[in-house]
Motif scaffolding. Structure first.
Motif, short mmCIF file in Angstrom:
data_model
loop_
_atom_site.label_atom_id
_atom_site.label_comp_id
_atom_site.label_asym_id
_atom_site.label_seq_id
_atom_site.Cartn_x
_atom_site.Cartn_y
_atom_site.Cartn_z
N UNK A 395 2.93 4.49 -3.48
CA UNK A 395 3.91 3.72 -4.27
C UNK A 395 2.22 2.95 -5.09
N UNK A 396 2.50 2.22 -5.59
CA UNK A 396 1.59 1.29 -6.65
C UNK A 396 0.35 0.92 -5.69
N UNK A 397 0.85 0.55 -4.46
CA UNK A 397 -0.16 0.39 -3.20
C UNK A 397 -1.42 0.87 -3.40
N UNK A 398 -2.72 0.43 -3.14
CA UNK A 398 -3.52 2.16 -3.04
C UNK A 398 -3.99 2.18 -1.52
N UNK A 399 -3.51 1.22 -0.58
CA UNK A 399 -3.79 1.26 0.73
C UNK A 399 -3.43 0.04 1.62
N UNK A 400 -2.31 -0.06 2.44
CA UNK A 400 -1.94 -0.74 2.80
C UNK A 400 -0.93 -0.93 4.08
N UNK A 401 -1.69 -1.10 5.42
CA UNK A 401 -0.83 -0.93 6.83
C UNK A 401 0.25 -2.17 6.94
N UNK A 402 1.62 -1.77 8.23
CA UNK A 402 2.47 -2.12 8.50
C UNK A 402 2.34 -1.69 9.97
N UNK A 403 3.38 -2.07 10.30
CA UNK A 403 3.52 -1.69 11.65
C UNK A 403 4.83 -0.50 11.59
N UNK A 404 4.32 0.53 12.20
CA UNK A 404 4.81 2.20 11.36
C UNK A 404 5.12 2.18 10.57
N UNK A 405 4.45 1.88 9.49
CA UNK A 405 4.46 2.54 7.56
C UNK A 405 3.87 1.73 7.39
N UNK A 406 2.71 2.51 6.25
CA UNK A 406 1.50 1.88 5.18
C UNK A 406 2.25 2.48 4.16
N UNK A 407 1.56 2.20 3.01
CA UNK A 407 1.70 2.52 1.61
C UNK A 407 0.39 2.87 0.91
N UNK A 408 0.57 4.01 0.82
CA UNK A 408 -1.24 5.00 0.17
C UNK A 408 -0.78 5.58 -1.07
N UNK A 409 -1.82 5.22 -2.30
CA UNK A 409 -2.15 5.50 -3.23
C UNK A 409 -2.25 6.91 -3.48
N UNK A 410 -3.21 7.15 -4.46
CA UNK A 410 -3.77 8.40 -4.88
C UNK A 410 -2.30 9.55 -5.15
#
Ligand SMILES: [Zn+2]
Length: 803
Positions: A395-410
């Motif tokens: 999605x739009x977040x370049x790279x961010x971590x949360x428990x069991x789930x992460x948001x990754x750009x690219x």
């Protein structure tokens, strides 16, 4: 070469060392580290009285797609496990960072007037002029932050609260005793910020030009308990933007209501698959658990069909997560979804990826594979991944971590005319790396629960080190950015550095200071200082001791010393508390051989030395041209004209025989050893003490490494003379031949000095202009260079916002 009597050698070595001004690089850290307690021991382990608070959550949220808003309510049950009676609780309202009047917006400043035009904006967006200007305008207009509707006790009565920017104090009706629990309810709403405009770590992305859908990545979406712990009391640092989150563990039950045609990815296990998934999707998920490659749960064709819908009804997705410190989710009807199970040791996880079609062909190929690779690699060095799912969302977040789930750009770049999606090498490896990094954050700090708001390096640095290890195991010559010592040299040479031990909000160069330098330091510790066996055991001990607990820097430092059996205070002092760099210069070498005391041998040696002396210019020019008086008048010559200074006399021989008779056998043997001794002068130009890694090259062709512990500098941290003994004459010596110590100037590392090979390109007086945009377009196989330029900018932007 020099000749010396063996016995005087060591004495002269030691005395020269003490002549310098003394700066004890090996001084213990006692004055810097907190005093050990019953909760945190001197060994770095949790003490017998270790405690931590706990907060359980029941949350119900609704995503209003049209308004791009979230509304919710929650019941928090706060368990006071501390030995203290509490009269108030602090709650984090991190969403308030997006308020137009937030401290984040108000404290923004720039190093100079020029810098503000090009530097990153306060929200962390790339400093392109349009984006920066848009951020300045929009961040002042956006109606962000929590609107708290109610805070009530379990009896329904309102509780007294005071909001202090991103924190809220709840005054308790009665003091909360040790061991007691307190339950309360809150209700709230907030507008979701657009990530690409306002940043950061969450938000929505609009696809106005494509299918007019949004993609939501939702986090910091509910008021969360601030941490209360033995070392700091209530965590009282505001969310200013850089320092991330300090949270307590608990169990979560979360109900997420979204448009009926959305797919939701979230922390935890889905509880009502029978309600929200089709039977085909459920069957595919079952298959994925035992598959040996990713199984598609929602295909691209199905996702593209979903994009065209607009459901008028909603569905509620129910999730449960045990022993997590936070909760996040993503929701969109654009999602393609794939999954694959991974079982090993105590790990039994379903790895899942969610991405829009814009992420393909990259995402379907790499995302889920990268998740499993991360867990496989991190398990080796830390502990078995304990959670049931591990998720990567594009999605739009370049790279961010949360428990069991992460948001990754690219994502690949899209050709405007043909619509073809291709990607560069940077985008490919950038994506694999960011997934390894963000999934890796499950271990640090989601499970080894460090105080991120105080210390960015404790999760980012440690995790970047683990990421480096996982990248090595992905493929040979993996283009890893951080971890290899030679890659940190430019930063170590730079001006205005801060120590790693700098608070998260005060770090100016986050990437180098909080990610790369600590990652490199740990790699140096592993490869050069301790060796892999000692380091891997000690690091694993740290991870095992502190999983599901909250370590401080002292706990990390102490555990690595305790479990490796090595005093590393000098290492922490140099790498973590200081800004010196490693730069060792090999200044000079003197060769010695041990005198035999035999006059026949010694006088011949002295004669050879004299004959080896250079002939003076005067002698050279006189030779054969100058008529000498004694030649013209030989009667002027006497005994001394015939005598050689190095002639051995009978008196010399008698003296030697007499001495030799007095020697023990071992003393005689020692004199005949024939070893070559070299006194090598080293200067510590950089100031950071380091082990020496000496590559020694002998005349007979033999080459070998001598590793000298950093303690070689203990008497004299600036300049030392080191004795090296060899079997054959030494012809070369190189300090740090494999570039493993992050030495910032390798030009002074070798004896004899080596010329640095470099290429000098000759240019015509008017060089042709570089057309990088055209090059990049060719690389991406994109027809329109403007499109390539945009893709390049996006890649840069995505890289900047990686946490
Ligand atoms: Zn990170």
């Amino acid at each position: 070469m020099k000749r010396l009597a063996a016995l005087t050698l060591l004495a002269s070595l030691a005395s020269s060392a003490f002549a310098q001004t003394f700066d004890d690089k090996f001084r213990q850290l006692d004055e810097l580290l907190p005093t050990p307690t019953d909760t945190r021991t001197a060994s770095g382990a949790p003490g017998h009285a270790y405690w931590q608070q706990r907060a359980d959550y029941r949350i119900r949220v609704t995503l209003d797609e049209a308004k791009r808003a979230v509304s919710g309510s929650e019941t928090v049950t706060y368990h006071n496990k501390s030995p203290d009676t509490l009269t108030y609780l602090w709650v984090q309202l991190d969403q308030n960072m997006f308020r137009a009047d937030s401290a984040n917006r108000n404290i923004a400043s720039y190093p100079s007037r020029e810098a503000w035009k090009t530097a990153a904006t306060p929200g962390g967006q790339a400093g392109l002029q349009y984006e920066a200007a848009r951020f300045l305008v929009e961040s002042r207009k956006f109606d962000g932050g929590f609107k708290i509707a109610s805070v009530t006790g379990s009896n329904g009565r309102p509780l007294k609260v005071v909001i202090n920017k991103t924190m809220m104090r709840i005054d308790l009706p009665q003091p909360l005793k040790p061991g007691a629990s307190f339950a309360f309810d809150m209700a709230w709403t907030f507008n979701v910020p657009e990530t690409n405009v306002l940043g950061r770590r969450m938000g929505f992305e609009r696809f106005d030009k494509e299918d007019k859908n949004d993609l939501f990545e939702i986090a910091q979406f509910f008021p969360r308990m601030a941490a209360y712990y033995d070392a700091h009391g209530w965590q009282n640092k505001q969310y200013l933007g850089d320092g991330e989150f300090t949270l307590e563990f608990g169990d979560y039950e979360v109900e997420i209501t979204v448009p009926a045609d959305h797919i939701v990815a979230a922390t935890g296990e889905l509880q009502n698959a029978d309600v929200v998934l089709t039977s085909a999707q459920r069957e595919r998920l079952q298959r994925a658990r035992k598959a040996d490659k990713p199984v598609v749960i929602v295909t691209q064709a199905e996702a593209e069909a979903n994009e065209k819908q607009r459901a008028t009804t909603t569905k509620t997705w129910r999730f449960k997560a045990k022993n997590v410190r936070d909760f996040a989710f993503a929701s969109s009807r654009k999602f393609i979804w794939d999954a694959q199970g991974f079982k090993k040791g105590d790990t039994d996880v379903l790895a899942m990826s969610y991405y829009p079609k814009e992420g393909n062909p990259l995402w379907e190929k790499y995302s889920t594979q990268a998740i499993i690779h991360t867990i496989d690699s991190y398990n080796k060095y830390a502990f078995d991944y304990p959670y049931p799912v591990a998720i990567s969302v594009n999605g739009p977040v370049g790279g961010m971590e949360y428990p069991m789930i992460s948001f990754n750009g690219g994502r690949p770049a899209k050709d405007k005319k043909t619509g073809a999606l291709t990607y560069s090498k940077n985008v490919k490896y950038g994506l694999i790396s960011v997934i390894i990094h963000e999934v890796g954050h499950n271990y640090f700090p989601m499970i080894v629960n460090t105080d991120e708001r105080q210390w960015t390096w404790m999760d980012e640095g440690v995790n970047s080190f683990m990421q480096f290890l996982a990248e090595q195991a992905w493929e040979d010559h993996y283009p890893a950015r951080r971890g290899e010592p030679r890659n940190i040299v430019d930063y170590m040479k730079s001006r205005n550095q801060q120590p790693i031990m700098t608070n998260s909000e005060s770090v100016t160069n986050r990437g180098a200071n909080a990610y790369a330098k600590p990652a490199t330091a740990l790699n140096v510790l592993r490869e050069t200082v301790l060796g892999r066996e000692l380091f891997d055991f000690a690091f694993k001990e740290y991870a095992q001791r502190w999983k599901f607990k909250r370590p401080t820097p002292a706990d990390l430092f102490r555990t690595l010393e305790d479990a490796s059996g090595t005093d590393l205070d000098w290492f922490w002092r140099g790498w973590f508390y200081g800004t010196d760099a490693v730069d060792v210069s090999v200044d000079g070498i003197t060769e010695y051989t041990i005198g035999t005391k035999d006059p026949e041998v010694e006088q011949a040696w002295k004669r050879a030395q004299r004959d080896a002396q250079p002939v003076s210019v005067t002698d050279q020019r006189n030779a054969g041209t100058l008529a000498r008086r004694v030649d013209a008048h030989p009667e002027l010559k006497d005994f001394y004209n015939a005598h050689d200074d190095f002639t051995v006399t009978n008196a010399d021989r008698n003296k030697y025989n007499a001495t030799n008779e007095g020697l023990e056998d071992w003393e005689k043997a020692l004199l005949k050893e024939g070893k070559h001794l070299y006194l090598v002068d080293f200067t510590n130009v950089g100031g950071l003490v380091t082990p020496l890694v000496l590559q020694i090259e002998l005349q007979d062709g033999k080459k070998y490494i001598e590793r000298v512990p950093a303690e070689v500098w203990r008497y004299a941290p600036k300049k030392i003379t080191k004795l090296i003994v060899t079997d054959a004459p030494m012809v070369g010596l190189t300090q740090d031949p494999f570039l493993e110590t992050a030495d910032t100037d390798v030009g002074n590392n070798a004896w004899p000095r080596k010329a640095t090979p470099s290429r000098l390109e000759l240019f015509k007086s008017r060089p042709p202009q570089d057309d990088m945009m055209k090059d990049y377009a060719e690389k991406l196989k994109v027809k329109d260079p403007k499109e390539a330029n945009k893709a390049a900018d996006q890649a840069v932007e995505a890289g900047k916002a990686v946490e």
